[in-house]
Design a protein around this motif. Structure first.
Motif, PDB file in Angstrom:
ATOM      1  N   GLU A   1     -12.918   7.778 -24.537  1.00 14.71           N
ATOM      2  CA  GLU A   1     -11.837   8.742 -24.383  1.00 14.71           C
ATOM      3  C   GLU A   1     -10.563   8.170 -24.862  1.00 14.71           C
ATOM      4  OE1 GLU A   1     -11.338   8.607 -20.080  1.00 14.71           O
ATOM      5  OE2 GLU A   1     -13.210   9.673 -19.655  1.00 14.71           O
TER       6      GLU A   1
ATOM      7  N   ARG B   1      -8.552  10.200 -28.048  1.00 14.01           N
ATOM      8  CA  ARG B   1      -6.805  10.523 -28.136  1.00 14.01           C
ATOM      9  C   ARG B   1      -6.397   9.945 -29.467  1.00 14.01           C
ATOM     10  NH1 ARG B   1      -7.273   8.629 -22.554  1.00 14.01           N
ATOM     11  NH2 ARG B   1      -6.455   6.811 -23.409  1.00 14.01           N
ATOM     12  N   ARG B   2      -6.851   8.918 -30.003  1.00 16.20           N
ATOM     13  CA  ARG B   2      -6.287   8.338 -31.115  1.00 16.20           C
ATOM     14  C   ARG B   2      -6.576   8.936 -32.355  1.00 16.20           C
ATOM     15  NH1 ARG B   2      -7.514   3.905 -27.902  1.00 16.20           N
ATOM     16  NH2 ARG B   2      -9.478   3.321 -28.820  1.00 16.20           N
ATOM     17  N   ARG B   3      -7.910   9.326 -32.456  1.00 15.19           N
ATOM     18  CA  ARG B   3      -8.491  10.229 -33.557  1.00 15.19           C
ATOM     19  C   ARG B   3      -8.515   9.238 -34.692  1.00 15.19           C
ATOM     20  NH1 ARG B   3     -10.512  14.623 -34.456  1.00 15.19           N
ATOM     21  NH2 ARG B   3      -9.798  14.673 -36.513  1.00 15.19           N
TER      22      ARG B   3
ATOM     23  N   ARG C   1      -5.930  20.986 -34.285  1.00 14.96           N
ATOM     24  CA  ARG C   1      -6.020  19.627 -33.968  1.00 14.96           C
ATOM     25  C   ARG C   1      -5.129  18.592 -34.619  1.00 14.96           C
ATOM     26  NH1 ARG C   1     -10.248  17.076 -35.787  1.00 14.96           N
ATOM     27  NH2 ARG C   1     -11.069  18.812 -36.820  1.00 14.96           N
TER      28      ARG C   1
END
Length: 339
Positions: A111, A115-117, A57
């Motif tokens: 969500e 995406r931003r983590r 990731r």
């Protein structure tokens, strides 16, 4: 595929071992800071079930994400400043989301976070569903609840304030001044802090031998408009209250407006006490007596907690409650008949 025939992910291994995903990650990556017993247990599970390494990731963003139920008034400013103090020390940015007066994050927000983590999430006076929390856990994005709207789940760290003690102290202060017809404007029934402050109010009256008049218990929403509407109803009662405990400072300002509309002077005709001690209330006319909730310290502590979790470090306490304090200014005094 069954668990027996398919290699397990880090999250699945962590669940079986009863440890955090960060701990399992340290074991599979050969890192230290894991006890020999825990390491042996995880390695035994890997030998038994296998380990499926997930696709690599992208690293977490150097951001702490704050999610507010509403971006209104001084409350989010105080919390943001507390988070920023700690974030600056760790060279992190602070991201902010607004749920527009909702206390539960929607799936679209979750969500976006995935995406931003970010390095971690602090949910302020709001929360996530169990499924949403599980989504963050699988992506190793730690979550801490600040001033939780409801009772936190057993696996979610949280930090709050002494709401019951604050409600008790506010009501005792008014009783000691001689008030007996003391009204309260609550927050939403669903809010943990609102229920605790109401319980503190009831306890103080009971200890003083004063029965609770249900006509003096008005439901609010923690916003100025709600405090105004509730105070208008209370102050039009045939035997109106001599004091009002507004369970946050915003609602207390609403009480000020209602009193002004009816030609009542504070504190000569009506004593008012709030809750929070926002910076602006000391400039109200008259300055507001209130219960100080240490929002900046709460926010700093929540940020330290989420960063510890992000680094795979254990928390010494998963539940922290900071003390509240009575701050007496000029909006409270004896009822007129005792002046």
């Amino acid at each position: 595929m069954t668990m027996e025939s398919s290699p397990l992910t880090i999250a699945q291994l962590a669940e079986l071992a009863g440890v955090s995903t960060a701990t399992v990650s340290k074991v599979v990556n050969g890192r230290s800071a894991v006890s020999s017993e825990t390491r042996a247990a995880v390695e035994r599970l890997i030998r038994q079930h296998g380990y499926r390494r997930q696709r690599r990731r992208s690293p977490s963003m150097a951001v702490v994400e704050l999610v507010f139920h509403a971006l209104e008034g001084d409350y989010p400013v105080e919390i943001t400043n507390g988070v920023a103090e700690v974030a600056r020390e760790h060279e992190l940015m602070v991201g902010i989301s607004d749920l527009r007066r909702d206390h539960t994050a929607g799936d679209a927000w979750v969500e976006g976070v995935l995406r931003r983590r970010p390095s971690g999430v602090i949910a302020v006076f709001s929360g996530l569903t169990e499924a949403q929390h599980e989504q963050l856990t699988r992506r190793e994005i730690p979550l801490v609840l600040l001033d939780p709207a409801d009772a936190p789940g057993k696996n979610i760290p949280s930090i709050g304030a002494g709401n019951w003690n604050g409600g008790l102290s506010a009501t005792r202060h008014l009783l000691e001044l001689g008030h007996r017809r003391i009204a309260i404007i609550t927050g939403p029934d669903s809010a943990l802090s609102s229920r605790a402050r109401l319980d503190g109010y009831r306890t103080a009256l009971d200890m003083a031998g004063v029965s609770v008049d249900q006509r003096l218990v008005a439901r609010g929403d923690f916003f100025i408009e709600g405090g105004l509407a509730a105070a208008q109803r209370l102050l039009r009662l045939p035997d109106r209250p001599t004091a009002i405990f507004a369970t946050n400072d915003g609602q207390a300002i609403g009480v000020y407006h209602a009193a002004h509309q009816l030609g009542l002077r504070i504190p000569d005709d009506l004593s008012v006490i709030g809750f929070d001690d926002m910076p602006s209330v000391r400039w109200a006319i008259p300055p507001l007596t209130t219960i100080r909730q240490p929002l900046r310290q709460m926010a700093s502590a929540a940020t330290s907690m989420v960063l510890k979790l992000a680094h795979g470090e254990p928390l010494s306490h998963s539940r922290i409650e900071l003390a509240t304090e009575l701050v007496v200014r000029d909006s409270t005094g004896p009822p007129a008949r005792l002046s």
